[in-house]
Design a protein around this motif. Structure first.
Motif, PDB file in Angstrom:
ATOM      1  N   GLY A 270      -3.420 -23.746 -26.134  1.00  0.00           N
ATOM      2  CA  GLY A 270      -2.812 -24.084 -27.410  1.00  0.00           C
ATOM      3  C   GLY A 270      -3.851 -24.565 -28.392  1.00  0.00           C
ATOM      4  N   PRO A 271      -3.467 -24.790 -29.641  1.00  0.00           N
ATOM      5  CA  PRO A 271      -4.439 -25.217 -30.658  1.00  0.00           C
ATOM      6  C   PRO A 271      -5.072 -26.565 -30.350  1.00  0.00           C
ATOM      7  CG  PRO A 271      -2.169 -25.393 -31.468  1.00  0.00           C
ATOM      8  CD  PRO A 271      -2.112 -24.654 -30.190  1.00  0.00           C
ATOM      9  N   ASN A 272      -4.367 -27.401 -29.591  1.00  0.00           N
ATOM     10  CA  ASN A 272      -4.894 -28.719 -29.239  1.00  0.00           C
ATOM     11  C   ASN A 272      -5.257 -28.811 -27.757  1.00  0.00           C
ATOM     12  OD1 ASN A 272      -4.430 -29.696 -31.903  1.00  0.00           O
ATOM     13  ND2 ASN A 272      -2.270 -29.978 -31.395  1.00  0.00           N
ATOM     14  N   GLY A 273      -5.539 -27.663 -27.160  1.00  0.00           N
ATOM     15  CA  GLY A 273      -5.884 -27.650 -25.747  1.00  0.00           C
ATOM     16  C   GLY A 273      -4.720 -27.182 -24.894  1.00  0.00           C
ATOM     17  N   PRO A 274      -4.965 -26.942 -23.605  1.00  0.00           N
ATOM     18  CA  PRO A 274      -3.907 -26.448 -22.720  1.00  0.00           C
ATOM     19  C   PRO A 274      -2.764 -27.440 -22.571  1.00  0.00           C
ATOM     20  CG  PRO A 274      -6.078 -26.121 -21.747  1.00  0.00           C
ATOM     21  CD  PRO A 274      -6.276 -27.001 -22.931  1.00  0.00           C
ATOM     22  N   THR A 275      -1.540 -26.897 -22.542  1.00  0.00           N
ATOM     23  CA  THR A 275      -0.343 -27.704 -22.320  1.00  0.00           C
ATOM     24  C   THR A 275       0.386 -27.182 -21.093  1.00  0.00           C
ATOM     25  OG1 THR A 275       0.949 -26.282 -23.805  1.00  0.00           O
ATOM     26  CG2 THR A 275      -0.090 -28.232 -24.768  1.00  0.00           C
ATOM     27  N   ALA A 276       1.248 -27.993 -20.531  1.00  0.00           N
ATOM     28  CA  ALA A 276       1.944 -27.634 -19.294  1.00  0.00           C
ATOM     29  C   ALA A 276       2.947 -26.514 -19.542  1.00  0.00           C
ATOM     30  CB  ALA A 276       2.651 -28.863 -18.728  1.00  0.00           C
ATOM     31  N   GLY A 277       2.944 -25.501 -18.660  1.00  0.00           N
ATOM     32  CA  GLY A 277       3.929 -24.435 -18.720  1.00  0.00           C
ATOM     33  C   GLY A 277       5.244 -24.869 -18.093  1.00  0.00           C
ATOM     34  N   LYS A 278       6.347 -24.285 -18.580  1.00  0.00           N
ATOM     35  CA  LYS A 278       7.670 -24.759 -18.156  1.00  0.00           C
ATOM     36  C   LYS A 278       8.598 -23.635 -17.691  1.00  0.00           C
ATOM     37  CE  LYS A 278       7.371 -28.513 -21.557  1.00  0.00           C
ATOM     38  NZ  LYS A 278       8.003 -29.147 -22.742  1.00  0.00           N
ATOM     39  N   ASN A 279       8.029 -22.479 -17.309  1.00  0.00           N
ATOM     40  CA  ASN A 279       8.891 -21.335 -16.988  1.00  0.00           C
ATOM     41  C   ASN A 279       8.822 -20.944 -15.518  1.00  0.00           C
ATOM     42  OD1 ASN A 279       9.961 -20.519 -19.739  1.00  0.00           O
ATOM     43  ND2 ASN A 279       7.761 -20.529 -20.136  1.00  0.00           N
ATOM     44  N   GLN A 280       8.678 -21.930 -14.648  1.00  0.00           N
ATOM     45  CA  GLN A 280       8.613 -21.648 -13.218  1.00  0.00           C
ATOM     46  C   GLN A 280       9.890 -20.995 -12.701  1.00  0.00           C
ATOM     47  OE1 GLN A 280       7.634 -24.449 -14.644  1.00  0.00           O
ATOM     48  NE2 GLN A 280       5.570 -24.958 -13.955  1.00  0.00           N
ATOM     49  N   ALA A 281      11.036 -21.459 -13.167  1.00  0.00           N
ATOM     50  CA  ALA A 281      12.312 -20.913 -12.683  1.00  0.00           C
ATOM     51  C   ALA A 281      12.469 -19.448 -13.069  1.00  0.00           C
ATOM     52  CB  ALA A 281      13.472 -21.743 -13.241  1.00  0.00           C
ATOM     53  N   ILE A 282      12.066 -19.100 -14.280  1.00  0.00           N
ATOM     54  CA  ILE A 282      12.153 -17.716 -14.734  1.00  0.00           C
ATOM     55  C   ILE A 282      11.244 -16.827 -13.899  1.00  0.00           C
ATOM     56  CG2 ILE A 282      11.596 -16.176 -16.660  1.00  0.00           C
ATOM     57  CD1 ILE A 282      12.508 -18.369 -18.554  1.00  0.00           C
ATOM     58  N   ALA A 283      10.035 -17.315 -13.599  1.00  0.00           N
ATOM     59  CA  ALA A 283       9.090 -16.539 -12.798  1.00  0.00           C
ATOM     60  C   ALA A 283       9.633 -16.292 -11.398  1.00  0.00           C
ATOM     61  CB  ALA A 283       7.742 -17.271 -12.732  1.00  0.00           C
ATOM     62  N   LYS A 284      10.203 -17.313 -10.778  1.00  0.00           N
ATOM     63  CA  LYS A 284      10.755 -17.149  -9.431  1.00  0.00           C
ATOM     64  C   LYS A 284      11.917 -16.158  -9.430  1.00  0.00           C
ATOM     65  CE  LYS A 284       9.464 -21.827  -7.955  1.00  0.00           C
ATOM     66  NZ  LYS A 284       9.969 -23.179  -7.565  1.00  0.00           N
ATOM     67  N   GLN A 285      12.749 -16.234 -10.448  1.00  0.00           N
ATOM     68  CA  GLN A 285      13.898 -15.328 -10.523  1.00  0.00           C
ATOM     69  C   GLN A 285      13.454 -13.879 -10.681  1.00  0.00           C
ATOM     70  OE1 GLN A 285      16.454 -16.102 -13.859  1.00  0.00           O
ATOM     71  NE2 GLN A 285      18.115 -14.811 -13.096  1.00  0.00           N
ATOM     72  N   TRP A 286      12.452 -13.650 -11.536  1.00  0.00           N
ATOM     73  CA  TRP A 286      11.997 -12.270 -11.756  1.00  0.00           C
ATOM     74  C   TRP A 286      11.355 -11.696 -10.496  1.00  0.00           C
ATOM     75  CZ3 TRP A 286       7.272  -9.587 -11.953  1.00  0.00           C
ATOM     76  CH2 TRP A 286       7.334  -8.321 -12.520  1.00  0.00           C
ATOM     77  N   LEU A 287      10.520 -12.484  -9.823  1.00  0.00           N
ATOM     78  CA  LEU A 287       9.893 -11.989  -8.602  1.00  0.00           C
ATOM     79  C   LEU A 287      10.943 -11.663  -7.543  1.00  0.00           C
ATOM     80  CD1 LEU A 287       6.671 -14.144  -8.063  1.00  0.00           C
ATOM     81  CD2 LEU A 287       6.844 -11.745  -8.740  1.00  0.00           C
TER      82      LEU A 287
END
Length: 769
Positions: A270-287
């Protein structure tokens, strides 16, 4: 959009000639006036482009005899005046006789009574008035038996709007649009075998950067991948649609690896450095969805990150070792798919961009382990065949070219978010496939469809509708890609791979330049030098190895700036890591003796230890200062450590000393560190003074000895002769001790350096930061 046509021939037959005569007579005065006075520039006559007609839906797409055909769409008045006394109707044109005839009909604009056919009676919809700029929908229904369809084949089907506009006294066709109706009354004896590739490919999302924690939290370039795999997203739709279709999944394993990384803790730049991602549930569902889908489907794995084979063949081969990345990418592909999905994919298929091949591309593909090359029929073209041959054909060396059909492969490109474009694409796809079957109905052939690599949501939905309508159907049946590769080749089909000069210039302009592969190789060399010194090399080699493969992806075609920026970010981050192991700058030193120790500090700011490095000091004047032997070093992560070098001084004066780290292969590691040593060696004059002092001490000792000896003799004589009391002097003031000149005891020697030590050098001293 269809273009309107101002042909009076579109009028209804009744009273046609009388109306034409009246119009001609009435038009004579107007013609005279036009010859005398120019028309106002703002006037626009009704005719072509007056009304846009779009066909937004056609059901059923492949009708049967007893079906009712429903056609719906939109009418839009693009003219300056209202359209009145209008109606919209359906027209059935003649049967088309070839695949090129379908192409011609799809491109044709305007209206032609002969090509578009007569309006079907009693199946029209009245349009009272259509004001300028206004749109309205329409729906037409007609029993298939009323269409007057004859023999099996492909028919042109059109919709036209007829009415009056611009004060016209007669009715004319103001807009028309056409589509295609495949007509097959029963199953054919030999169905065309259709292989449809279903790509799960995306752009590069992961960077080379990871956090310094034990889990090595990955950092993503952006969060776009989450949008693609979320419900309704592009990749989610491809999986949801493809799981129920007879297709072959073609997967870039980098997509699976990236989504799998999202299932755990991850960060997003991000513009102010890396921030925590919040899409773990979506990733698990797609896999989970992908894992379920591939259980019943064939899976082809492209080399990891989908490297650009043409760029490698045309530009990369000039850079040593560039082609070596392809074999590694193929090996990694199999591991990634099997680890994430639990299935073993086929990795012996190569898919050059747009199926464009030449001899050098084939050579590169086969060097990476592929023996089946997915080409396209506009690259390996047929010469004089009157039909489309089966896809597979041997090209020598045990390799097979699988030539996909260009028309079917490009059928769903372009903007299909508009219903009219999507409907036309589906009907054209079905029409082309039926026309192929009709070319040689007694010869069973296999067609391969290799669509665009990253279809949009609307394109994927249209693709799914086309495949669902076609297979299994009355003239086509599904076949896997492996089955297509093993199919008996047509002996009449072209087997000659084009020369490099035949490669399309438009595609060649999009390739990665040679400079890109030079930068890639330079990054790889830096990584190779960095790897041996690490106690845990996998923490660095794995993310950077994947990033280097991503630098060669087909994603970068036509995006030279984006490719350069990604390569630059990878190299910058790697350089930053290598600089975490460095020499601490040392201040100038002074040596005041023949021998001394010089400490040099190595700093390791990595989270892991370093080993296998050699630290060496080099004197600019070895005859004046010998800096000692090189030392092998080991420094724990997050520590600094000093290493002592035994030095020997031979002459006075300043000496420049250079400290340098070297790898086990003798390559310099990091920047050298220089400092100055000021040598103050012991001189000959000083040695003479010291020697003279020692001599004086010896002489003084001798004198004292002799004096004491004489004193003893006198004492013995006095005792024997009764002279002198004990301890009497000798007339010189001596008291039987010394004569007043006490010997000077030598002091402690001067240290070799102001702060050094003559202790032997150990393995180093830790300096915790």
């Amino acid at each position: 959009m269809a273009e309107a046509a101002g042909f009076q021939g579109s009028e209804r037959p009744r009273g046609r000639w009388s109306r034409r005569a009246a119009a001609l007579i009435a038009g004579v005065p107007l013609l005279v006036a036009l010859l005398q006075f120019p028309a106002a520039p703002e006037a626009r006559a009704a005719g072509p482009r007056t009304v846009d007609v779009s066909i937004d839906a056609l059901t059923p797409t492949v009708p049967k005899k007893n079906d009712t055909l429903t056609v719906s769409g939109t009418l839009t008045n693009r003219g300056d005046s209202p359209v009145t006394d209008a109606h919209v109707g359906l027209r059935r044109g003649q049967a088309l006789t070839s695949r090129s005839a379908i192409d011609t009909a799809a491109k044709r604009t305007g209206f032609s009574p002969g090509a578009d056919g007569e309006e079907i009676e009693n199946r029209t919809q009245k349009i009272d008035k259509l004001a300028p700029g206004v749109s309205r929908t329409f729906t037409l229904q007609v029993p298939v038996k009323d269409l007057g369809l004859g023999d099996d084949g492909v028919y042109q089907l059109g919709v036209s709007l007829s009415g009056r506009a611009g004060g016209s006294s007669y009715e004319q066709v103001l807009g028309a649009q056409r589509t295609f109706l495949p007509w097959q009354t029963s199953d054919v004896a030999k169905k065309t075998q259709l292989t449809y590739l279903w790509p799960l490919i995306s752009s590069t999302h992961l960077t080379a950067e990871t956090d310094a924690d034990a889990e090595q939290t990955p950092v993503f370039r952006n969060d776009n991948l989450a949008a693609e795999i979320a419900p309704g997203g592009r990749l989610q739709q491809l999986v949801a649609l493809g799981k129920d279709l007879p297709v072959t999944f073609v997967i870039d394993p980098d997509v699976l690896a990236s989504v799998e990384a999202m299932t755990k803790t991850y960060k997003v730049e991000g513009p102010n450095g890396p921030t925590a991602g919040k899409n773990q549930a979506i990733a698990k569902q797609w896999l989970k969805q992908v894992e379920e889908a591939v259980k019943t489907h064939e899976v082809i794995a492209l080399p990891f990150a989908d490297p650009d084979l043409a760029s490698l063949a045309h530009r990369g081969k000039e850079v040593p070792s560039a082609l070596g990345h392809l074999g590694s990418a193929t090996t990694l592909a199999a591991t990634a798919v099997e680890t994430v999905l639990g299935v073993k994919p086929r990795t012996d298929f190569a898919w050059p961009v747009e199926g464009a091949v030449d001899s050098s591309i084939v050579d590169v593909a086969t060097s990476g382990g592929a023996h089946n090359i997915i080409a396209r029929s506009d690259s390996i073209q047929e010469n004089d065949l009157s039909y489309s041959p089966t896809a597979a054909r041997p090209i020598g060396g045990g390799n097979t070219a699988i030539v996909s059909d260009a028309r079917l492969s490009t059928a769903f490109e372009g903007d299909l978010s508009k219903a009219e474009n999507s409907t036309l694409a589906i009907q054209k796809f079905l029409a082309q496939s039926l026309m192929v079957n009709g070319q040689e109905p007694e010869r069973q052939r296999n067609l391969v469809v290799a669509p665009q690599r990253t279809p949009s949501v609307s394109q994927a939905q249209a693709m799914a509708a086309g495949v669902k309508s076609l297979v299994p159907g009355r003239w086509a049946e599904p076949l896997s890609l492996v089955g297509a590769a093993k199919a008996a080749p047509d002996p009449n089909a072209n087997r000659d791979v084009p020369r490099s000069s035949a490669y399309p210039s438009s595609l060649r302009k999009q390739e990665l330049p040679t400079e890109a592969f030079e930068e890639i190789q330079d990054t790889q060399s830096t990584l190779d030098d960095f790897k041996p010194i690490l106690s845990q090399p996998g923490r660095v080699v794995t993310p950077f190895g994947s990033a280097i493969m991503r630098e060669m992806s087909t994603e970068w075609r036509g995006d030279e700036a984006g490719a350069a920026a990604f390569r630059g970010s990878v190299r910058t981050y790697l350089d930053g890591l290598t600089k975490n192991v460095q020499l601490i700058q040392k201040s100038d030193a002074t040596l005041s003796g023949r021998s001394a120790t010089i400490p040099v500090t190595v700093q390791n700011n990595l989270v892991q230890g370093v080993k296998g490095l050699t630290l060496e000091l080099t004197s600019s004047q070895p005859n004046r200062l010998d800096t000692g032997e090189p030392q092998e070093i080991t420094v724990d992560g997050g520590h600094s450590q000093s290493f002592k070098f035994d030095t020997t001084a031979n002459a006075n004066g300043p000496v420049q000393v250079t400290a340098q780290l070297y790898t086990s292969e003798g390559k310099p590691y990091g920047r050298p560190m220089t400092f100055q040593v000021n040598v103050t060696e012991i001189t000959s004059t000083i040695m003479l003074v010291i020697a003279g002092g020692v001599l004086l001490l010896v002489l003084a000792g001798v004198r004292i000895y002799l004096q004491r000896k004489r004193a003893g003799s006198r004492h013995e004589e006095g005792t024997d002769g009764g002279e002198g009391a004990a301890g009497a002097g000798d007339g010189n003031g001596d008291d039987g001790g010394t004569d007043g000149d006490e010997p000077v005891q030598p002091g402690d020697p001067e240290p070799d350096t102001g702060s050094g030590s003559t202790d032997p050098s150990g393995s180093g001293e830790k300096v915790d930061r």
